[in-house]
Scaffold this motif. Structure first.
Motif, PDB file in Angstrom:
ATOM      1  N   VAL A  25      -6.678 -18.900 -85.354  1.00  0.00           N
ATOM      2  CA  VAL A  25      -6.454 -19.412 -86.715  1.00  0.00           C
ATOM      3  C   VAL A  25      -7.730 -20.071 -87.232  1.00  0.00           C
ATOM      4  CG1 VAL A  25      -5.041 -20.974 -88.131  1.00  0.00           C
ATOM      5  CG2 VAL A  25      -4.043 -19.855 -86.128  1.00  0.00           C
ATOM      6  N   CYS A  26      -8.001 -19.895 -88.535  1.00  0.00           N
ATOM      7  CA  CYS A  26      -9.151 -20.579 -89.129  1.00  0.00           C
ATOM      8  C   CYS A  26      -8.797 -21.050 -90.530  1.00  0.00           C
ATOM      9  CB  CYS A  26     -10.369 -19.664 -89.173  1.00  0.00           C
ATOM     10  SG  CYS A  26     -11.829 -20.584 -89.712  1.00  0.00           S
ATOM     11  N   ASN A  27      -9.412 -22.165 -90.937  1.00  0.00           N
ATOM     12  CA  ASN A  27      -9.161 -22.716 -92.265  1.00  0.00           C
ATOM     13  C   ASN A  27     -10.223 -22.287 -93.282  1.00  0.00           C
ATOM     14  OD1 ASN A  27     -11.058 -24.158 -90.792  1.00  0.00           O
ATOM     15  ND2 ASN A  27     -10.731 -26.031 -91.933  1.00  0.00           N
ATOM     16  N   PHE A  28     -11.303 -21.619 -92.834  1.00  0.00           N
ATOM     17  CA  PHE A  28     -12.356 -21.167 -93.751  1.00  0.00           C
ATOM     18  C   PHE A  28     -12.093 -19.712 -94.151  1.00  0.00           C
ATOM     19  CE2 PHE A  28     -16.390 -23.975 -93.196  1.00  0.00           C
ATOM     20  CZ  PHE A  28     -15.631 -25.126 -93.362  1.00  0.00           C
ATOM     21  N   ARG A  29     -12.848 -19.291 -95.183  1.00  0.00           N
ATOM     22  CA  ARG A  29     -12.704 -17.907 -95.653  1.00  0.00           C
ATOM     23  C   ARG A  29     -14.100 -17.282 -95.771  1.00  0.00           C
ATOM     24  NH1 ARG A  29      -9.425 -20.934 -99.127  1.00  0.00           N
ATOM     25  NH2 ARG A  29     -10.938 -20.787-100.818  1.00  0.00           N
ATOM     26  N   CYS A  30     -14.831 -17.256 -94.677  1.00  0.00           N
ATOM     27  CA  CYS A  30     -16.197 -16.732 -94.744  1.00  0.00           C
ATOM     28  C   CYS A  30     -16.152 -15.275 -95.195  1.00  0.00           C
ATOM     29  CB  CYS A  30     -16.894 -16.878 -93.399  1.00  0.00           C
ATOM     30  SG  CYS A  30     -17.008 -18.610 -92.902  1.00  0.00           S
ATOM     31  N   ASP A  31     -17.065 -14.950 -96.127  1.00  0.00           N
ATOM     32  CA  ASP A  31     -17.057 -13.628 -96.765  1.00  0.00           C
ATOM     33  C   ASP A  31     -17.046 -12.469 -95.772  1.00  0.00           C
ATOM     34  OD1 ASP A  31     -17.095 -14.599 -99.305  1.00  0.00           O
ATOM     35  OD2 ASP A  31     -19.295 -14.537 -99.494  1.00  0.00           O
ATOM     36  N   TYR A  32     -17.770 -12.636 -94.659  1.00  0.00           N
ATOM     37  CA  TYR A  32     -17.953 -11.521 -93.712  1.00  0.00           C
ATOM     38  C   TYR A  32     -16.903 -11.522 -92.603  1.00  0.00           C
ATOM     39  CZ  TYR A  32     -20.225 -15.613 -91.814  1.00  0.00           C
ATOM     40  OH  TYR A  32     -20.484 -16.895 -91.424  1.00  0.00           O
ATOM     41  N   CYS A  33     -16.078 -12.568 -92.564  1.00  0.00           N
ATOM     42  CA  CYS A  33     -15.153 -12.720 -91.426  1.00  0.00           C
ATOM     43  C   CYS A  33     -13.698 -12.698 -91.891  1.00  0.00           C
ATOM     44  CB  CYS A  33     -15.492 -14.016 -90.699  1.00  0.00           C
ATOM     45  SG  CYS A  33     -14.521 -14.316 -89.214  1.00  0.00           S
ATOM     46  N   LEU A  34     -13.294 -13.717 -92.669  1.00  0.00           N
ATOM     47  CA  LEU A  34     -11.906 -13.782 -93.163  1.00  0.00           C
ATOM     48  C   LEU A  34     -11.945 -14.032 -94.672  1.00  0.00           C
ATOM     49  CD1 LEU A  34     -10.243 -16.140 -90.473  1.00  0.00           C
ATOM     50  CD2 LEU A  34      -9.981 -13.647 -90.664  1.00  0.00           C
ATOM     51  N   PRO A  35     -12.411 -13.070 -95.466  1.00  0.00           N
ATOM     52  CA  PRO A  35     -12.591 -13.335 -96.910  1.00  0.00           C
ATOM     53  C   PRO A  35     -11.301 -13.742 -97.616  1.00  0.00           C
ATOM     54  CG  PRO A  35     -12.851 -10.997 -96.411  1.00  0.00           C
ATOM     55  CD  PRO A  35     -12.798 -11.712 -95.103  1.00  0.00           C
ATOM     56  N   GLY A  74     -13.205 -19.877 -81.519  1.00  0.00           N
ATOM     57  CA  GLY A  74     -11.971 -19.491 -82.188  1.00  0.00           C
ATOM     58  C   GLY A  74     -12.235 -18.282 -83.084  1.00  0.00           C
ATOM     59  N   GLY A  75     -11.518 -18.088 -84.144  1.00  0.00           N
ATOM     60  CA  GLY A  75     -10.886 -19.013 -85.051  1.00  0.00           C
ATOM     61  C   GLY A  75     -11.649 -20.344 -85.119  1.00  0.00           C
ATOM     62  N   GLU A  76     -10.943 -21.358 -85.545  1.00  0.00           N
ATOM     63  CA  GLU A  76     -11.593 -22.662 -85.611  1.00  0.00           C
ATOM     64  C   GLU A  76     -11.003 -23.558 -84.525  1.00  0.00           C
ATOM     65  OE1 GLU A  76     -14.259 -23.912 -86.636  1.00  0.00           O
ATOM     66  OE2 GLU A  76     -13.625 -25.839 -85.852  1.00  0.00           O
ATOM     67  N   SER A 103     -18.055 -24.275 -83.770  1.00  0.00           N
ATOM     68  CA  SER A 103     -17.102 -24.747 -84.786  1.00  0.00           C
ATOM     69  C   SER A 103     -17.709 -24.598 -86.175  1.00  0.00           C
ATOM     70  CB  SER A 103     -16.801 -26.228 -84.502  1.00  0.00           C
ATOM     71  OG  SER A 103     -16.172 -26.842 -85.592  1.00  0.00           O
ATOM     72  N   ASN A 104     -16.823 -24.520 -87.174  1.00  0.00           N
ATOM     73  CA  ASN A 104     -17.351 -24.572 -88.544  1.00  0.00           C
ATOM     74  C   ASN A 104     -17.664 -26.011 -88.947  1.00  0.00           C
ATOM     75  OD1 ASN A 104     -14.887 -25.746 -89.383  1.00  0.00           O
ATOM     76  ND2 ASN A 104     -14.010 -23.779 -89.984  1.00  0.00           N
ATOM     77  N   GLY A 105     -17.268 -26.975 -88.142  1.00  0.00           N
ATOM     78  CA  GLY A 105     -17.701 -28.359 -88.326  1.00  0.00           C
ATOM     79  C   GLY A 105     -17.020 -29.117 -89.447  1.00  0.00           C
ATOM     80  N   LEU A 325     -14.312 -11.289 -86.329  1.00  0.00           N
ATOM     81  CA  LEU A 325     -14.702 -12.019 -85.113  1.00  0.00           C
ATOM     82  C   LEU A 325     -13.854 -13.271 -84.873  1.00  0.00           C
ATOM     83  CD1 LEU A 325     -18.555 -11.642 -84.770  1.00  0.00           C
ATOM     84  CD2 LEU A 325     -16.722 -10.049 -84.300  1.00  0.00           C
ATOM     85  N   SER A 326     -13.014 -13.660 -85.848  1.00  0.00           N
ATOM     86  CA  SER A 326     -12.184 -14.853 -85.612  1.00  0.00           C
ATOM     87  C   SER A 326     -11.147 -14.574 -84.525  1.00  0.00           C
ATOM     88  CB  SER A 326     -11.484 -15.307 -86.893  1.00  0.00           C
ATOM     89  OG  SER A 326     -10.324 -14.553 -87.106  1.00  0.00           O
ATOM     90  N   ILE A 327     -10.867 -13.308 -84.255  1.00  0.00           N
ATOM     91  CA  ILE A 327      -9.848 -12.971 -83.261  1.00  0.00           C
ATOM     92  C   ILE A 327     -10.306 -13.348 -81.853  1.00  0.00           C
ATOM     93  CG2 ILE A 327      -8.555 -11.042 -82.205  1.00  0.00           C
ATOM     94  CD1 ILE A 327      -8.748  -9.674 -84.997  1.00  0.00           C
TER      95      ILE A 327
HETATM   96 FE1  SF4 Z   1     -15.858 -18.536 -90.876  1.00  0.00          FE
HETATM   97 FE2  SF4 Z   1     -15.696 -19.026 -88.220  1.00  0.00          FE
HETATM   98 FE3  SF4 Z   1     -13.537 -19.088 -89.738  1.00  0.00          FE
HETATM   99 FE4  SF4 Z   1     -14.681 -16.753 -89.290  1.00  0.00          FE
HETATM  100  S1  SF4 Z   1     -13.714 -18.025 -87.762  1.00  0.00           S
HETATM  101  S2  SF4 Z   1     -13.884 -17.532 -91.264  1.00  0.00           S
HETATM  102  S3  SF4 Z   1     -16.834 -17.381 -89.225  1.00  0.00           S
HETATM  103  S4  SF4 Z   1     -15.315 -20.442 -89.932  1.00  0.00           S
END
Ligand code: SF4
Ligand code: SAM
Length: 330
Positions: A25-35, A74-76, A103-105, A325-327
């Motif tokens: 699981v991640c809370n960010f939406r990085c364009d190249y990963c989980l847009p 992760g994920g995060e 981490s995304n920090g 890559l979050s998987i």
């Molecule tokens: Fe961004 Fe990392 Fe989340 Fe992917 S797993 S959306 S790279 S913060």
């Protein structure tokens, strides 16, 4: 293979380094990963993430096979409230010498002291741009100043700190100048990672992939010098410069022979062994992990290592079963 012999595959590569994903699981939406952000699988009851006890069994098994370094990813990973306990479990596993977190920090200032207290040796934080607005555009979160405050605190605590920046075509030169300016006085290692194609980002990859060798050439021409590589190091080629407090690393998965120096294996938060970031599917270890027998798990991993391919075949457009890559934690 005999018990306690370092894990080696059929191509002579030895594995000192485990990347353990603790959540997808991640809370960010990085364009190249989980847009579009993290999407839970519809109507599926998800297998729970590895518990601290299960993660301890995994790390114990890998330590028996010669693993010296564990990275929690992760994920995060910081979305797990028990991340400090996971760090402590890694740190207290006999044989594990270094514990790192990627981490995304996003909540770094409030958690870094507890990570440090529980034994964190190395921190990798992902920052693709030092421009606040651009950072917010790429990740969907306007929180770069807070992340930088957390990095300052990590440095105060003496934690070895690296910053991961994915190389993206548009605006690369201006981002490079901002990063170089920062590195003059900031003692972090900045690692430029070439954008990798995954199942989900084919169009984005086609318009944004930038070769790391172009940046590397510029660095060499301006006096940056290559350092020798440690055996448990990541795949980065690291450069230093006498006028800079920080270092620069380059991770170029599309370069020839990149896979020759592979020294890591991955286990997902669901307990699957990934012999390569881009393998077709993970090999399910959950039942053996759940039983809590690290010796049995180690033997199982030994038996599977022979299936590791010589290359990821990314150059041929192969992305295996890796949708993003979050998987499995990058
Ligand atoms: Fe961004 Fe990392 Fe989340 Fe992917 S797993 S959306 S790279 S913060
Ligand atoms: N969420 C955490 C983070 O972003 O640091 C940890 C997981 S993330 C998958 C690990 C690293 O993989 C990050 O540095 C991220 O930028 C990088 N990454 C994700 N997708 C990538 C891609 N397609 N190509 C190259 N690097 C990628």
């Amino acid at each position: 293979m005999k018990q306690n012999e370092i894990l080696e595959d059929g191509h002579g590569r030895r594995f000192y380094y485990l990347r353990l994903s603790v959540t997808d699981v991640c809370n960010f939406r990085c364009d190249y990963c989980l847009p579009d952000g993290y999407q839970a699988a519809p109507n599926a009851s998800k297998t729970p993430d590895l518990s601290v006890a299960e993660a301890t069994t995994v790390m114990g098994a890998f330590a028996r096979l010669g693993t010296r370094k564990v990275r929690l990813s992760g994920g995060e990973p910081s979305l797990r409230k028990d991340l400090p306990a996971l760090i402590q479990a890694a740190k207290t596993t006999p044989g594990i010498q270094r514990v790192a977190v990627t981490s995304n920090g996003y909540k770094l200032p409030s958690v870094i002291d507890s990570w440090h207290h529980n034994g964190l040796d190395q921190l990798n934080i992902s920052i693709d741009s030092l421009d606040n607005a651009e950072f917010a555009r790429i990740t969907g979160h306007d929180c770069l100043p807070r992340i930088r405050t957390g990095i300052d605190r990590a440095l105060e605590l003496g934690i070895q700190t690296k910053v991961n920046a994915v190389l993206l075509g548009d605006g690369a030169q201006s981002r490079l100048s901002q990063f170089l300016n920062w590195l003059k006085t900031t003692p972090v290692t900045l690692r430029f990672i070439e954008l990798m194609q995954t199942g989900d980002n084919r169009d984005y990859f086609a318009s944004n992939h930038l070769r790391g060798s172009d940046i590397e050439q510029q660095l060499i021409e301006s006096g940056w010098q290559l350092l020798p590589r440690a055996i448990d190091a990541g795949p980065a080629r690291e450069y230093v410069h006498p006028d800079y407090a920080g270092r620069i690393g380059l991770i170029t998965p599309y370069s020839k022979d990149f896979c020759n120096s592979c020294n890591r294996l991955r286990v997902s938060a669901q307990g699957k062994l990934h012999l390569c970031l881009f393998s077709d599917a993970g090999l399910d270890l959950r039942e053996t992990i759940r039983a809590g027998d690290a010796n049995a798990l180690a033997e199982k991993v030994r038996a599977l290592i022979g299936n590791k391919e010589v290359s990821h075949y990314l150059q041929k457009g192969n992305t295996g079963g890796t949708q993003n890559l979050s998987i499995i934690g990058g």
